[in-house]
Design a protein around this motif. Sequence first.
Motif, PDB file in Angstrom:
ATOM      1  N   SER A 126      -0.236  -2.131   7.614  1.00 34.94           N
ATOM      2  CA  SER A 126      -1.354  -1.326   8.110  1.00 34.94           C
ATOM      3  C   SER A 126      -2.656  -1.675   7.403  1.00 34.94           C
ATOM      4  N   GLY A 127      -2.545  -2.244   6.197  1.00 39.51           N
ATOM      5  CA  GLY A 127      -3.743  -2.476   5.391  1.00 39.51           C
ATOM      6  C   GLY A 127      -4.154  -1.229   4.628  1.00 39.51           C
ATOM      7  N   LEU A 128      -3.433  -0.137   4.839  1.00 36.71           N
ATOM      8  CA  LEU A 128      -3.805   1.139   4.201  1.00 36.71           C
ATOM      9  C   LEU A 128      -2.895   1.479   3.025  1.00 36.71           C
ATOM     10  N   GLN A 129      -1.887   0.635   2.774  1.00 38.54           N
ATOM     11  CA  GLN A 129      -0.867   0.998   1.782  1.00 38.54           C
ATOM     12  C   GLN A 129      -1.422   1.149   0.369  1.00 38.54           C
ATOM     13  N   HIS A 130      -2.538   0.450   0.066  1.00 37.03           N
ATOM     14  CA  HIS A 130      -3.097   0.551  -1.287  1.00 37.03           C
ATOM     15  C   HIS A 130      -3.818   1.888  -1.505  1.00 37.03           C
ATOM     16  N   PHE A 131      -3.995   2.652  -0.430  1.00 32.35           N
ATOM     17  CA  PHE A 131      -4.719   3.911  -0.555  1.00 32.35           C
ATOM     18  C   PHE A 131      -3.771   5.112  -0.662  1.00 32.35           C
ATOM     19  N   THR A 132      -2.512   4.838  -0.939  1.00 28.24           N
ATOM     20  CA  THR A 132      -1.562   5.934  -1.135  1.00 28.24           C
ATOM     21  C   THR A 132      -1.244   5.997  -2.624  1.00 28.24           C
ATOM     22  N   SER A 133      -1.643   7.071  -3.264  1.00 26.38           N
ATOM     23  CA  SER A 133      -1.611   7.123  -4.724  1.00 26.38           C
ATOM     24  C   SER A 133      -0.190   7.057  -5.292  1.00 26.38           C
ATOM     25  N   ASN A 134       0.799   7.573  -4.555  1.00 23.84           N
ATOM     26  CA  ASN A 134       2.149   7.611  -5.138  1.00 23.84           C
ATOM     27  C   ASN A 134       3.048   6.475  -4.674  1.00 23.84           C
ATOM     28  N   HIS A 135       2.475   5.448  -4.050  1.00 21.90           N
ATOM     29  CA  HIS A 135       3.329   4.385  -3.533  1.00 21.90           C
ATOM     30  C   HIS A 135       4.074   3.648  -4.629  1.00 21.90           C
ATOM     31  N   ASP A 136       3.411   3.408  -5.755  1.00 24.01           N
ATOM     32  CA  ASP A 136       4.074   2.658  -6.825  1.00 24.01           C
ATOM     33  C   ASP A 136       5.268   3.405  -7.394  1.00 24.01           C
ATOM     34  N   ASP A 137       5.238   4.748  -7.327  1.00 26.56           N
ATOM     35  CA  ASP A 137       6.385   5.525  -7.810  1.00 26.56           C
ATOM     36  C   ASP A 137       7.538   5.499  -6.809  1.00 26.56           C
ATOM     37  N   HIS A 138       7.215   5.285  -5.561  1.00 25.66           N
ATOM     38  CA  HIS A 138       8.235   5.292  -4.494  1.00 25.66           C
ATOM     39  C   HIS A 138       8.016   4.069  -3.605  1.00 25.66           C
ATOM     40  N   PRO A 139       8.217   2.875  -4.163  1.00 22.73           N
ATOM     41  CA  PRO A 139       7.802   1.668  -3.433  1.00 22.73           C
ATOM     42  C   PRO A 139       8.565   1.413  -2.139  1.00 22.73           C
ATOM     43  N   THR A 140       9.714   2.066  -1.958  1.00 19.58           N
ATOM     44  CA  THR A 140      10.479   1.767  -0.743  1.00 19.58           C
ATOM     45  C   THR A 140      10.215   2.785   0.372  1.00 19.58           C
ATOM     46  N   GLU A 141       9.308   3.711   0.144  1.00 17.43           N
ATOM     47  CA  GLU A 141       8.988   4.679   1.205  1.00 17.43           C
ATOM     48  C   GLU A 141       7.826   4.161   2.056  1.00 17.43           C
ATOM     49  N   ALA A 142       7.915   4.395   3.362  1.00 20.37           N
ATOM     50  CA  ALA A 142       6.825   3.995   4.256  1.00 20.37           C
ATOM     51  C   ALA A 142       5.846   5.155   4.357  1.00 20.37           C
ATOM     52  N   TYR A 143       4.610   4.931   3.958  1.00 18.79           N
ATOM     53  CA  TYR A 143       3.617   6.003   3.998  1.00 18.79           C
ATOM     54  C   TYR A 143       2.658   5.870   5.165  1.00 18.79           C
ATOM     55  N   THR A 144       2.437   4.626   5.595  1.00 15.29           N
ATOM     56  CA  THR A 144       1.342   4.442   6.557  1.00 15.29           C
ATOM     57  C   THR A 144       1.851   4.128   7.968  1.00 15.29           C
ATOM     58  N   ALA A 145       3.136   4.429   8.211  1.00  9.50           N
ATOM     59  CA  ALA A 145       3.722   4.162   9.527  1.00  9.50           C
ATOM     60  C   ALA A 145       2.915   4.783  10.681  1.00  9.50           C
ATOM     61  N   PRO A 146       2.371   6.005  10.523  1.00 12.34           N
ATOM     62  CA  PRO A 146       1.640   6.571  11.669  1.00 12.34           C
ATOM     63  C   PRO A 146       0.492   5.679  12.139  1.00 12.34           C
ATOM     64  N   SER A 147      -0.216   5.041  11.188  1.00 11.51           N
ATOM     65  CA  SER A 147      -1.334   4.193  11.645  1.00 11.51           C
ATOM     66  C   SER A 147      -0.818   2.918  12.299  1.00 11.51           C
ATOM     67  N   LEU A 148       0.320   2.434  11.817  1.00 14.96           N
ATOM     68  CA  LEU A 148       0.914   1.264  12.482  1.00 14.96           C
ATOM     69  C   LEU A 148       1.306   1.621  13.911  1.00 14.96           C
ATOM     70  N   VAL A 149       1.873   2.796  14.072  1.00 19.48           N
ATOM     71  CA  VAL A 149       2.321   3.228  15.398  1.00 19.48           C
ATOM     72  C   VAL A 149       1.138   3.305  16.374  1.00 19.48           C
ATOM     73  N   ARG A 150       0.014   3.807  15.881  1.00 24.91           N
ATOM     74  CA  ARG A 150      -1.171   3.882  16.769  1.00 24.91           C
ATOM     75  C   ARG A 150      -1.539   2.500  17.297  1.00 24.91           C
ATOM     76  N   GLY A 151      -1.442   1.489  16.403  1.00 26.92           N
ATOM     77  CA  GLY A 151      -1.752   0.118  16.819  1.00 26.92           C
ATOM     78  C   GLY A 151      -0.772  -0.372  17.872  1.00 26.92           C
ATOM     79  N   ILE A 152       0.486  -0.053  17.684  1.00 26.64           N
ATOM     80  CA  ILE A 152       1.521  -0.536  18.613  1.00 26.64           C
ATOM     81  C   ILE A 152       1.326   0.075  20.004  1.00 26.64           C
ATOM     82  N   ILE A 153       0.961   1.346  20.030  1.00 26.44           N
ATOM     83  CA  ILE A 153       0.808   2.016  21.333  1.00 26.44           C
ATOM     84  C   ILE A 153      -0.335   1.393  22.148  1.00 26.44           C
ATOM     85  N   ARG A 154      -1.306   0.815  21.469  1.00 24.74           N
ATOM     86  CA  ARG A 154      -2.378   0.128  22.221  1.00 24.74           C
ATOM     87  C   ARG A 154      -1.815  -1.059  22.988  1.00 24.74           C
ATOM     88  N   PHE A 155      -0.790  -1.695  22.428  1.00 26.06           N
ATOM     89  CA  PHE A 155      -0.157  -2.819  23.133  1.00 26.06           C
ATOM     90  C   PHE A 155       0.905  -2.329  24.122  1.00 26.06           C
TER      91      PHE A 155
END
Length: 383
Positions: free
Chosen positions: A271-300
């Motif tokens: 998504s390009g947004l993953q660096h803006f999630t403050s707790n990602h480094d504590d939980h590196p295997t969790e997907a945080y920005t999936a909603p924005s990815l989904v918005r992109g997919i729906i356009r296609f």
Amino acid sequence: MLISTETIGKKGADAIVIGGGVMGCAAAYRLAKEGLSVLLLEKTEICADASGRNAGGVRQSARDVRELPLAMYGVQNIWPALGEELGVDVEYVREGNLRLGRTEAHLEKLKALAESSKKVGLDVRMVTGDEAREICPYMSDDVLGASWCPTDGYANPLHTTIGFYRKALAYGAVAVTGVTVLGLGKAKGRIRYVYTDNGVYEAGRVLVAAGYASRAIVNTVGIDVPVEREDEEVFVTEQLPPMFDQVLGTAEADFYGHQTKHGSFLLGGVSGLQHFTSNHDDHPTEAYTAPSLVRGIIRFFPSFANVKIIRCWSGQFDTCVDGVPVISNVEEAPGLTLAFAFTGHGFGISPAVSIAVKELMLDGASTSIDISGLRYDRFKAKQ
Ligand SMILES: Cc1cc2nc3c(=O)[nH]c(=O)nc-3n(C[C@H](O)[C@H](O)[C@H](O)COP(=O)(O)OP(=O)(O)OC[C@H]3O[C@@H](n4cnc5c(N)ncnc54)[C@H](O)[C@@H]3O)c2cc1C
């Protein structure tokens, strides 16, 4: 688990492989099959990192020409019979890849990639938006055109990696999990020692295939490869009726995916947004920005708007400064071979990489697949 010298011989193993992802497991298999005693060292569990978290794309199109020989060799010579070779269904499907563009800039980018790939013999061509919709009728009218590679496809990364692992064991390789490699050491100018949190292991040849952790390991013998860790997210939809067999991607590689034979779609992207999630480094295997990815997919794919996502995760991989891997022996440290920096597209080429790695480790002089652009010493300071 401590491994006895009895198991690997008093003088250590012929080869130590560091990393139990698809690269390490496939290399261990090829080397053990050649009759070498092989010790595989893995920090956590086999197939727990990128190799167990990726989307399974087996793609030749939109690759840098330096790694295309590996991608094309794999599709032509290994993937079609890999399931048989490993004795496991790797769920390989070769029905083509559409890489989609919505803007003129996207189409220019796709054209340039297609032209460079055609020059080295890949069957890839540009199609119009309507032609793309004939191949896959679910796409929105926003799609202006696409590159089309009819021999691209996908496979199941878990089955493939575990298949290589089991075959390696069947040929006598020994694996130790839960052991962290801390560094390497030389004896008489050659690589000899692998220092771990569980003692020192010895071997005549060492392969470093530890993904993004490889840089710190090779730094201990004065070698540096400019890689950094990058995150990517994948999600799985509910099961849907069969829709299409092609792999889809975009010019910006912000999303890609395919429908599995069980009906769920496996979709991934950055998504390009993953660096803006403050707790990602504590939980590196969790997907945080999936909603924005989904918005992109729906356009296609507007018809995906009401499809349920049932699982999502994040995975980490080793991005190289110039976007292609290092697959190379190291002259300053004879006996040391590197296979990392796959930059988020290593799964598809892994079977071919294992052939090249085996040849590098056994002979060293040449490889049957051209990997001359993937040496460890190609990086130069800016002039
Ligand atoms: C979300 C996502 C989607 C992707 N999609 C695709 C795709 O569709 N197609 C494609 O071709 N590629 C894809 N990739 C890339 C692909 O997964 C990787 O290029 C490939 O799996 C690399 O395999 P590997 O064995 O080098 O690394 P890994 O699978 O990361 O394995 C490295 C292993 O080394 C171990 N290790 C690390 N440090 C140490 C240490 N100090 N001591 C011992 N062991 C250690 C790790 O625990 C790990 O098991 C994707 C990656 C991700 C994350």
